[in-house]
Motif scaffolding. Structure first.
Motif: not given
Length: 103
Positions: A45-59
């Motif tokens: 499972n993967g997550w990424c925190t963007l430069p805006t501070g938002e965190t998104r999960q990805f498959g």
């Protein structure tokens, strides 16, 4: 229709090859992105925190473009493998961060 304006290779840390959880930060022209990978429920499972501070999960599925529902970024994990197990993600996958544009 979305098109890829730019793409960036996200290098997975080779030192994480024997772990079931790792994180790292990468910088590119779009900003600073923090990635977290965890082996949960027999899959990566993967997550990424963007430069805006938002965190998104990805498959973590080979050759499937994720985040197509978002207007700014997409992500894809390129691999010759058809699936990943707990030990073969590092060294067998190239992660691409995509910046979307409109055509």
């Amino acid at each position: 229709m979305k098109s890829v304006v730019s793409s960036y290779i996200v290098n997975l840390p080779q030192s994480a090859a024997s772990t079931l959880s790792f994180s790292f930060t990468t910088n590119n022209a779009l900003g600073t992105f923090t990635f977290v990978f965890k082996w949960l429920n027999n899959q990566w499972n993967g997550w990424c925190t963007l430069p805006t501070g938002e965190t998104r999960q990805f498959g973590c599925v080979p050759d499937v473009v994720d985040w197509t529902e978002f207007p700014d970024y997409g992500i894809v994990i390129d691999s010759a493998l058809t699936a990943f197990n707990s030990t073969n993600l590092i060294g067998n996958a190239t992660v691409y961060l995509l910046q979307w544009g409109n055509t």
